[in-house]
Design a protein around this motif. Sequence first.
Motif, mmCIF file in Angstrom:
data_model
loop_
_atom_site.group_PDB
_atom_site.id
_atom_site.type_symbol
_atom_site.label_atom_id
_atom_site.label_comp_id
_atom_site.label_asym_id
_atom_site.label_seq_id
_atom_site.Cartn_x
_atom_site.Cartn_y
_atom_site.Cartn_z
ATOM 1 N N ALA A 191 62.581 42.086 -6.889
ATOM 2 C CA ALA A 191 61.707 42.920 -7.411
ATOM 3 C C ALA A 191 60.092 42.099 -7.299
ATOM 4 O O ALA A 191 59.148 42.901 -6.565
ATOM 5 N N VAL A 192 60.083 41.048 -7.598
ATOM 6 C CA VAL A 192 58.773 40.470 -7.424
ATOM 7 C C VAL A 192 58.390 40.105 -5.846
ATOM 8 O O VAL A 192 57.363 40.510 -5.599
ATOM 9 N N ALA A 193 59.499 39.723 -5.346
ATOM 10 C CA ALA A 193 59.319 39.319 -3.544
ATOM 11 C C ALA A 193 59.026 40.939 -2.934
ATOM 12 O O ALA A 193 58.119 40.848 -1.964
ATOM 13 N N GLY A 194 59.528 41.912 -3.511
ATOM 14 C CA GLY A 194 59.083 43.227 -2.904
ATOM 15 C C GLY A 194 57.684 43.510 -3.112
ATOM 16 O O GLY A 194 57.032 44.143 -2.073
ATOM 17 N N VAL A 195 57.427 43.383 -4.261
ATOM 18 C CA VAL A 195 55.983 43.568 -4.641
ATOM 19 C C VAL A 195 54.963 42.762 -3.715
ATOM 20 O O VAL A 195 53.935 43.002 -3.255
ATOM 21 N N LEU A 196 55.375 41.564 -3.402
ATOM 22 C CA LEU A 196 54.261 40.532 -3.099
ATOM 23 C C LEU A 196 54.600 40.861 -1.378
ATOM 24 O O LEU A 196 53.657 40.724 -0.847
ATOM 25 N N ALA A 197 55.718 41.242 -0.929
ATOM 26 C CA ALA A 197 55.688 41.795 0.409
ATOM 27 C C ALA A 197 54.819 42.845 0.859
ATOM 28 O O ALA A 197 54.044 42.904 1.864
ATOM 29 N N VAL A 198 54.589 44.074 -0.036
ATOM 30 C CA VAL A 198 53.485 44.923 0.120
ATOM 31 C C VAL A 198 52.153 44.394 -0.094
ATOM 32 O O VAL A 198 51.509 44.613 0.947
ATOM 33 N N TRP A 199 52.019 43.475 -0.903
ATOM 34 C CA TRP A 199 50.761 43.059 -1.301
ATOM 35 C C TRP A 199 49.992 42.254 0.068
ATOM 36 O O TRP A 199 49.047 42.213 0.396
ATOM 37 N N HIS A 200 51.194 41.244 0.412
ATOM 38 C CA HIS A 200 50.754 40.335 1.524
ATOM 39 C C HIS A 200 50.617 41.012 2.913
ATOM 40 O O HIS A 200 50.033 40.938 3.849
ATOM 41 N N GLY A 201 51.693 42.315 2.910
ATOM 42 C CA GLY A 201 51.539 43.127 4.101
ATOM 43 C C GLY A 201 50.002 44.137 4.275
ATOM 44 O O GLY A 201 49.594 44.062 5.286
ATOM 45 N N TRP A 202 49.638 44.130 2.884
ATOM 46 C CA TRP A 202 48.245 44.916 3.001
ATOM 47 C C TRP A 202 47.166 43.718 3.447
ATOM 48 O O TRP A 202 46.127 43.844 4.203
ATOM 49 N N GLY A 203 47.319 42.428 3.120
ATOM 50 C CA GLY A 203 46.674 41.198 3.390
ATOM 51 C C GLY A 203 46.537 41.113 4.797
ATOM 52 O O GLY A 203 45.626 40.939 5.455
ATOM 53 N N ILE A 204 47.689 41.567 5.735
ATOM 54 C CA ILE A 204 47.472 41.491 7.129
ATOM 55 C C ILE A 204 46.449 42.451 7.533
ATOM 56 O O ILE A 204 45.949 42.083 8.731
ATOM 57 N N LEU A 205 46.393 43.679 7.023
ATOM 58 C CA LEU A 205 45.667 44.586 7.601
ATOM 59 C C LEU A 205 44.073 44.243 7.344
ATOM 60 O O LEU A 205 43.294 44.603 8.219
ATOM 61 N N ILE A 206 43.713 43.641 6.139
ATOM 62 C CA ILE A 206 42.417 43.033 6.077
ATOM 63 C C ILE A 206 42.078 41.708 6.696
ATOM 64 O O ILE A 206 40.660 41.322 6.561
ATOM 65 N N THR A 207 43.076 41.158 6.853
ATOM 66 C CA THR A 207 42.711 39.779 7.692
ATOM 67 C C THR A 207 43.475 39.523 9.163
ATOM 68 O O THR A 207 44.277 38.804 9.158
ATOM 69 N N PRO A 208 43.249 40.491 9.941
ATOM 70 C CA PRO A 208 43.824 40.639 11.335
ATOM 71 C C PRO A 208 43.754 39.075 12.073
ATOM 72 O O PRO A 208 44.473 38.880 12.661
ATOM 73 N N GLU A 209 42.636 38.387 11.682
ATOM 74 C CA GLU A 209 42.435 37.064 12.539
ATOM 75 C C GLU A 209 43.225 35.905 12.003
ATOM 76 O O GLU A 209 43.441 35.001 12.486
ATOM 77 N N ARG A 210 44.076 36.065 10.669
ATOM 78 C CA ARG A 210 44.674 35.085 10.050
ATOM 79 C C ARG A 210 46.355 35.266 10.143
ATOM 80 O O ARG A 210 46.607 36.539 10.195
ATOM 81 N N THR A 211 46.895 34.141 10.403
ATOM 82 C CA THR A 211 48.286 34.550 10.406
ATOM 83 C C THR A 211 49.143 34.142 9.202
ATOM 84 O O THR A 211 50.282 34.102 8.951
ATOM 85 N N PHE A 212 48.436 33.582 8.421
ATOM 86 C CA PHE A 212 48.940 33.164 6.862
ATOM 87 C C PHE A 212 49.614 34.414 6.457
ATOM 88 O O PHE A 212 50.643 34.254 5.895
ATOM 89 N N PHE A 213 49.047 35.545 6.236
ATOM 90 C CA PHE A 213 49.605 36.485 5.573
ATOM 91 C C PHE A 213 50.938 37.139 6.196
ATOM 92 O O PHE A 213 51.588 37.802 5.751
ATOM 93 N N TRP A 214 50.828 36.863 7.505
ATOM 94 C CA TRP A 214 52.109 37.378 8.362
ATOM 95 C C TRP A 214 53.197 36.500 8.094
ATOM 96 O O TRP A 214 54.346 36.713 7.788
#
Length: 350
Positions: A21-44
């Motif tokens: 469950a925690v991993a699922g929440v973090l996947a959504v949270w970090h996926g949102w991070g991809i949208l706001i940090t497109p120049e960074r590969t970290f959140f990918w």
Amino acid sequence: MSQTRRVRLSTAALWVWGVDAVAGVLAVWHGWGILITPERTFFWFMTFADLVVVAVAVWLGRQWPRHADIGPDGIVLLRQRVRYDAVTEIRLGDVSAKPFWLAFWLPTSLVVGLIVALMGSGSFAWEVLEIGTANGRARLRWRTSVGHDEVVKALRAARPDLEPRYGLDGTAPAQDFSPRMSVGGGLLAACLAAWAVIGGWSGLQLLDQSTLEGPYSVEATSATLTRVTDRLKGYDPLPDVHPEYQTWNCDRTNYLLGPSSDVVDLHLKIVSPNVPEATADAIEARLRHDSGMAPDDYLFRVGGTDSDVSIDIPVVDTLYIEIFTGCVHADDLPALQQRLDAMAAALGAR
């Protein structure tokens, strides 16, 4: 009619599904991070790691039941019924979980790992039961003897002809219905702990998306551009010189997040290598005078503290004027570009 009894095996399944469950929440949270940090590969990378954790947790959770149901004709483990009349062998023994905890603590905390190393293996003993059938062998483990003794008692009552044998056959393949508590499991748990720390920390970084500068208000920026434009009078048209625009994403305070796509700096460039040097020098000198720059200024902030409009006139042999708005909200760009169009027209560039 005999009643089915439920015996607790371990809490491993609860932990695994909690991690899932925690991993699922973090996947959504970090996926949102991809949208706001497109120049960074970290959140990918973090989103991929979250999905790997989800997959591993689901795989393990489907192997480890929380309970064993003891019925009148057999024991049910994960909807698999082990019939009493199919049991060919009962083996009892114990195993130490010390390798698991050493593998977990040594990479994460050397002090705790050394303490675990000094403790006796008996402190980490788990009760083990192996149930052999013609179709395979089931292996169960308990941290305490309560559940273990109850299952063994049911087996002995149903099959008095089978005498439990003491000692485990470590080479025999078996289906594990509880964690093996081995070195590999400890290393996996250590990796999960590292993932949880990094994933939680990186997720918290997304809460601060502030920029090093700005965003300045569109009202103050527009007022500054209008005020400078009103001073630009009598400039001759510049044939074949057209305004050019470039947008720069403003740096965030948090370097991990990279530049912001929501707070940007709009640059107007009036550049032409075809304008004679004397004409270019005259235009640039006049712009310095009209905007309040000193004759030897090359970068000048026009606005006050409420805006960051600046003019850049570098030392080059050709016409080069750059005017930028400072960091503003991306939604304000259309209105500000109209102001810059008016300024470019006042300078003779259309």
